[in-house]
Design an enzyme around this catalytic site. Sequence first.
Site, PDB file in Angstrom:
ATOM      1  N   LYS A  80       2.070  -3.573 -17.678  1.00  0.00           N
ATOM      2  CA  LYS A  80       2.746  -4.082 -16.797  1.00  0.00           C
ATOM      3  C   LYS A  80       4.399  -4.033 -17.012  1.00  0.00           C
ATOM      4  O   LYS A  80       5.040  -3.980 -15.911  1.00  0.00           O
ATOM      5  CB  LYS A  80       2.559  -5.705 -17.149  1.00  0.00           C
ATOM      6  CG  LYS A  80       1.422  -6.144 -16.642  1.00  0.00           C
ATOM      7  CD  LYS A  80       1.188  -6.467 -15.214  1.00  0.00           C
ATOM      8  CE  LYS A  80       0.130  -5.703 -14.292  1.00  0.00           C
ATOM      9  NZ  LYS A  80      -0.800  -4.614 -14.777  1.00  0.00           N
ATOM     10  N   GLU A 137       5.251  -0.564 -15.323  1.00  0.00           N
ATOM     11  CA  GLU A 137       5.017  -0.536 -13.914  1.00  0.00           C
ATOM     12  C   GLU A 137       6.176  -0.993 -13.144  1.00  0.00           C
ATOM     13  O   GLU A 137       6.527  -0.681 -12.159  1.00  0.00           O
ATOM     14  CB  GLU A 137       3.625  -1.374 -13.532  1.00  0.00           C
ATOM     15  CG  GLU A 137       2.453  -0.633 -13.816  1.00  0.00           C
ATOM     16  CD  GLU A 137       1.390  -1.552 -13.369  1.00  0.00           C
ATOM     17  OE1 GLU A 137       0.488  -0.978 -12.686  1.00  0.00           O
ATOM     18  OE2 GLU A 137       1.187  -2.654 -13.531  1.00  0.00           O
ATOM     19  N   HIS A 183      -0.652   4.907 -38.592  1.00  0.00           N
ATOM     20  CA  HIS A 183      -0.939   6.236 -38.498  1.00  0.00           C
ATOM     21  C   HIS A 183       0.094   6.872 -37.516  1.00  0.00           C
ATOM     22  O   HIS A 183      -0.607   7.812 -36.776  1.00  0.00           O
ATOM     23  CB  HIS A 183      -2.271   6.331 -37.977  1.00  0.00           C
ATOM     24  CG  HIS A 183      -3.233   5.680 -39.093  1.00  0.00           C
ATOM     25  ND1 HIS A 183      -3.436   5.980 -40.444  1.00  0.00           N
ATOM     26  CD2 HIS A 183      -3.872   4.392 -39.185  1.00  0.00           C
ATOM     27  CE1 HIS A 183      -4.294   5.383 -40.978  1.00  0.00           C
ATOM     28  NE2 HIS A 183      -4.722   4.260 -40.340  1.00  0.00           N
ATOM     29  N   TRP A 187       2.701   6.179   1.338  1.00  0.00           N
ATOM     30  CA  TRP A 187       2.748   6.456  -0.016  1.00  0.00           C
ATOM     31  C   TRP A 187       2.503   8.014  -0.027  1.00  0.00           C
ATOM     32  O   TRP A 187       1.355   8.633   0.579  1.00  0.00           O
ATOM     33  CB  TRP A 187       1.556   5.802  -0.783  1.00  0.00           C
ATOM     34  CG  TRP A 187       1.655   5.932  -2.233  1.00  0.00           C
ATOM     35  CD1 TRP A 187       2.502   5.272  -3.190  1.00  0.00           C
ATOM     36  CD2 TRP A 187       1.049   6.943  -2.998  1.00  0.00           C
ATOM     37  NE1 TRP A 187       2.463   5.645  -4.271  1.00  0.00           N
ATOM     38  CE2 TRP A 187       1.622   7.083  -4.491  1.00  0.00           C
ATOM     39  CE3 TRP A 187       0.264   8.085  -2.589  1.00  0.00           C
ATOM     40  CZ2 TRP A 187       1.059   7.704  -5.406  1.00  0.00           C
ATOM     41  CZ3 TRP A 187      -0.236   8.879  -3.747  1.00  0.00           C
ATOM     42  CH2 TRP A 187       0.111   8.722  -5.176  1.00  0.00           C
ATOM     43  N   ARG A 227       0.873  -1.305   0.162  1.00  0.00           N
ATOM     44  CA  ARG A 227      -0.080  -0.001   0.095  1.00  0.00           C
ATOM     45  C   ARG A 227       0.833   1.124  -0.127  1.00  0.00           C
ATOM     46  O   ARG A 227       0.124   2.351  -0.121  1.00  0.00           O
ATOM     47  CB  ARG A 227      -0.913   0.025   1.163  1.00  0.00           C
ATOM     48  CG  ARG A 227      -1.991  -0.837   1.174  1.00  0.00           C
ATOM     49  CD  ARG A 227      -2.685  -1.059   2.357  1.00  0.00           C
ATOM     50  NE  ARG A 227      -3.789   0.206   2.447  1.00  0.00           N
ATOM     51  CZ  ARG A 227      -4.849   0.147   1.918  1.00  0.00           C
ATOM     52  NH1 ARG A 227      -5.269  -1.085   1.523  1.00  0.00           N
ATOM     53  NH2 ARG A 227      -5.790   1.249   1.851  1.00  0.00           N
ATOM     54  N   GLY A 255      -5.124   8.849   3.550  1.00  0.00           N
ATOM     55  CA  GLY A 255      -6.279   9.705   2.878  1.00  0.00           C
ATOM     56  C   GLY A 255      -5.529  11.232   2.605  1.00  0.00           C
ATOM     57  O   GLY A 255      -4.425  11.284   2.709  1.00  0.00           O
TER      58      GLY A 255
END
Length: 612
Positions: free
Chosen positions: A489, A492, A508, A74, A27, A101
């Site tokens: 993936k 990351e 294109h 984080w 987390r 938060g």
Amino acid sequence: MCGIVAYVGHREACPLILKGLKRLEYRGYDSAGVALLNGEGLKIYKKKGKVVDLENELQNKDLHATVGIGHTRWATHGEPNDVNAHPHYSNHKKLAIIHNGIIENYDSLKQALLKKGHEFRSQTDSEVLVHFIEDIQQETNCSLEEAVRLALQEVVGAYAIVLISEDDPTQLIAARKSSPLVIGVGENEFFFASDATPIIEYTKDVIYLDDNQVALVRQGELKIVNLENERQAPYIQKLELELEAIEKGGYDHFMLKEIFEQPRSIADSMRGRVNREEGTLQLGGLSDYMDKLAEAKRIIIVGCGTSWHAGLVAEYIFEELARIPVEVEYASEFRYRNPIINADDFVIAISQSGETADTLAAIQLAKSKGATIFGVCNVVGSSIARETHAGAYTHAGPEIGVASTKAFTAQVTVLTQMAIAIAHKRGSITEELYQQLLLDLSAIPQKVGQVLKAADRIKEIAYIFTYARNFIYLGRGLNFPVALEGALKLKEISYIHAEGYPAAEMKHGPIALIDEDMPVVFIATKDSSYEKIVSNIQEVKARKGRVIAIVTEGDELIPNMVDFVIEVPETHDILIPLLSSIPLQLLSYYVAVMRGRNVDQPRNLAKSVTVE
């Protein structure tokens, strides 16, 4: 995003909290810290880096305590460093807080507190909140519990918080809004955490706090109230999670373990739903809304990242089988463009964690317009599971690796079952095709096992391309979202720039990038677009691109055209993503490992994105 662990009871708190923080590092892992309360008062220890760096910092310190709080971060407000790490003291260092938060109105609160003489040590919004709570307590001479409630009535934003007070070594106070918090109930002890993984070792009895609820543990008693101080009856649930599911089980990384768990996780996402012998498909969560969905004029799918890619796969499948128009939206953009939502729309919200803030915001907007919301998520008791009208759990099991693998294929499996069920209900597919799809879907877990046997071959290919600084992934039809997911993936976990495109779009613009140093991954399985993608491969080879092709077993044409081939078994066209995505997961994993990356905890990322 951040990980919260707290404990009050009879055990030594610090070892328990540190073990829990390690389980929550998916987390966030910018910094970590603990606050412990013992005879020497309230002490905070925190350190930039991972939990192991904090452990080193704690060597030779007196850590005896039976109450404490811990956090792995984080970063949002303030760069990752020792000062901005949690926990944070209040102004007089009588309180400490951990917070997951964002407090959106923190600056106005901070300015008012500065005028009162408060001194802030960090750049965080979290420190402002604990100062604000202490200020209310002092100004009104109220209890800490009441100060928390009064403060949270003034706060704008999202939070899961736990507070510890030097004045009471038996007390912890917790609260949540739009950010997960679970309470473990033991024998004369209580555990608080962002999810159940730090708790499962000690108790299986848990309470999931609802939004705007405050939990107070004091002298071994638990009380839950809302912000208006109305008593709330706690609902204790039994965890089905087992300890082995959150350990590596002999694999080098959680990501590799989770890739190899996919035969089981896909089977689990069909268990009790697909009955191959009887030729039936039933999704219990959908039963009450089957008629409404079958009559829907439009389906809107919302998700972020990998879940958005799963939604793109579902768009093809729903439109192909059920003949219902589908729109797939980035949840993070959905509510900011004033979308047109009708009461007869059916919205499918996809999230691994069930806590994705952007997806929750999209759900709330769609609900306000009268739409029916169906959730697809992996975590029992999560916010999305409670916010939606109905839903289906993917049953993928805990996914600890930050880069999603088994959650993606489980999401696709559940969405595919929904599409097949609705198509059968609407009569847009024949009974023969319905039975064939159920048969082919039931065979997918075994076929995924076959693909995984190519891991050593994929590892060899990965070694060749560790030099690369860019990759292009190309696919057509259902394999276009697979190309996007394969590129994501690689980005990351290896930090190699990668882009996915529909193969026909290459000419294109992106074809300008092709040269002898550019690896190009084609998802080129045999389907209705096969001949066209053969032409696209020839266009790349004519410009000396190095091609890795994912092909259907037995293909004799493409292997003679490309540099490297990875085979997947044959299956029905709509099920191809469940097989073609597996080699791309392995390719990303091995490239990242060979480049020395931390594949389970890639830089700047976190697993559960609970902030907007």
